[in-house]
Write a protein that holds these residues in place. Sequence first.
Motif, mmCIF file in Angstrom:
data_model
loop_
_atom_site.group_PDB
_atom_site.id
_atom_site.type_symbol
_atom_site.label_atom_id
_atom_site.label_comp_id
_atom_site.label_asym_id
_atom_site.label_seq_id
_atom_site.Cartn_x
_atom_site.Cartn_y
_atom_site.Cartn_z
ATOM 1 N N UNK A 117 -22.639 28.215 36.957
ATOM 2 C CA UNK A 117 -23.094 28.365 35.568
ATOM 3 C C UNK A 117 -24.617 28.342 35.434
ATOM 4 N N UNK A 118 -25.339 27.387 36.053
ATOM 5 C CA UNK A 118 -26.801 27.424 35.940
ATOM 6 C C UNK A 118 -27.425 28.689 36.551
ATOM 7 N N UNK A 119 -26.858 29.158 37.655
ATOM 8 C CA UNK A 119 -27.391 30.370 38.287
ATOM 9 C C UNK A 119 -27.202 31.574 37.379
ATOM 10 N N UNK A 120 -26.012 31.711 36.801
ATOM 11 C CA UNK A 120 -25.766 32.833 35.891
ATOM 12 C C UNK A 120 -26.621 32.715 34.625
ATOM 13 N N UNK A 121 -26.865 31.495 34.184
ATOM 14 C CA UNK A 121 -27.708 31.298 32.998
ATOM 15 C C UNK A 121 -29.139 31.786 33.278
ATOM 16 N N UNK A 122 -29.642 31.497 34.493
ATOM 17 C CA UNK A 122 -30.983 31.976 34.858
ATOM 18 C C UNK A 122 -31.016 33.502 34.937
ATOM 19 N N UNK A 180 -30.906 40.255 29.298
ATOM 20 C CA UNK A 180 -29.806 39.988 28.377
ATOM 21 C C UNK A 180 -28.699 41.037 28.456
ATOM 22 N N UNK A 181 -28.904 42.119 29.200
ATOM 23 C CA UNK A 181 -27.872 43.142 29.378
ATOM 24 C C UNK A 181 -27.051 42.908 30.639
ATOM 25 N N UNK A 182 -27.132 41.745 31.210
ATOM 26 C CA UNK A 182 -26.444 41.444 32.465
ATOM 27 C C UNK A 182 -24.931 41.564 32.282
ATOM 28 N N UNK A 183 -24.310 42.267 33.222
ATOM 29 C CA UNK A 183 -22.853 42.421 33.249
ATOM 30 C C UNK A 183 -22.353 41.744 34.518
ATOM 31 N N UNK A 184 -21.318 40.936 34.399
ATOM 32 C CA UNK A 184 -20.743 40.270 35.565
ATOM 33 C C UNK A 184 -19.463 40.998 35.948
ATOM 34 N N UNK A 185 -19.396 41.444 37.194
ATOM 35 C CA UNK A 185 -18.171 42.011 37.763
ATOM 36 C C UNK A 185 -17.457 40.879 38.493
ATOM 37 N N UNK A 186 -16.298 40.507 38.022
ATOM 38 C CA UNK A 186 -15.549 39.378 38.583
ATOM 39 C C UNK A 186 -14.481 39.899 39.537
ATOM 40 N N UNK A 188 -14.442 31.061 31.979
ATOM 41 C CA UNK A 188 -15.032 30.103 31.047
ATOM 42 C C UNK A 188 -16.462 29.753 31.453
ATOM 43 N N UNK A 189 -16.692 29.551 32.748
ATOM 44 C CA UNK A 189 -18.047 29.242 33.216
ATOM 45 C C UNK A 189 -19.001 30.411 32.957
ATOM 46 N N UNK A 190 -18.509 31.620 33.166
ATOM 47 C CA UNK A 190 -19.337 32.801 32.911
ATOM 48 C C UNK A 190 -19.673 32.882 31.424
ATOM 49 N N UNK A 191 -18.710 32.619 30.577
ATOM 50 C CA UNK A 191 -18.959 32.627 29.137
ATOM 51 C C UNK A 191 -19.926 31.550 28.704
ATOM 52 N N UNK A 192 -19.806 30.345 29.280
ATOM 53 C CA UNK A 192 -20.724 29.248 28.942
ATOM 54 C C UNK A 192 -22.150 29.536 29.408
#
Length: 140
Positions: A86-91, A97-103, A119-123
Amino acid sequence: MISRSNVKDTDQPLAEINITPLVDVMLVLVVILLVMAPMLTRTLHIDLPKVAANAPEARDHAVTVSLDAHGKLTIDGRDIAADQLEPTLRRIAARDDRTVVNLRSDQSQPFGAVANLLAKIGHAGIAHVAVVTANVVPRN
């Protein structure tokens, strides 16, 4: 003075509850339960359709989060601890702000583990998440 009447105990109205109809209803409910119980344990096998889709376009602001069969997490191929996700994705999201996560998740992982990742990605403030599946067939 109190006068006594010549009324016998048998002349009194019966104050008992007739439980015969109650027993009849309960027996019918038990029979219904016994008939329905084997039907509740049957399962349906459903073959989900395969999806034919184009491969996703490469983006500069896309990040791939992977969860393998052993529960190991990676971000773009680099190992990461679960508590650091979560902290890494937050950074990363703070930089763009256009970051897209491929899970990507291994098929053997339970849904709870994948839901926890979502949930962690959303937070972390990521608004766009794409779930990558293995059954992608490119169109001709």
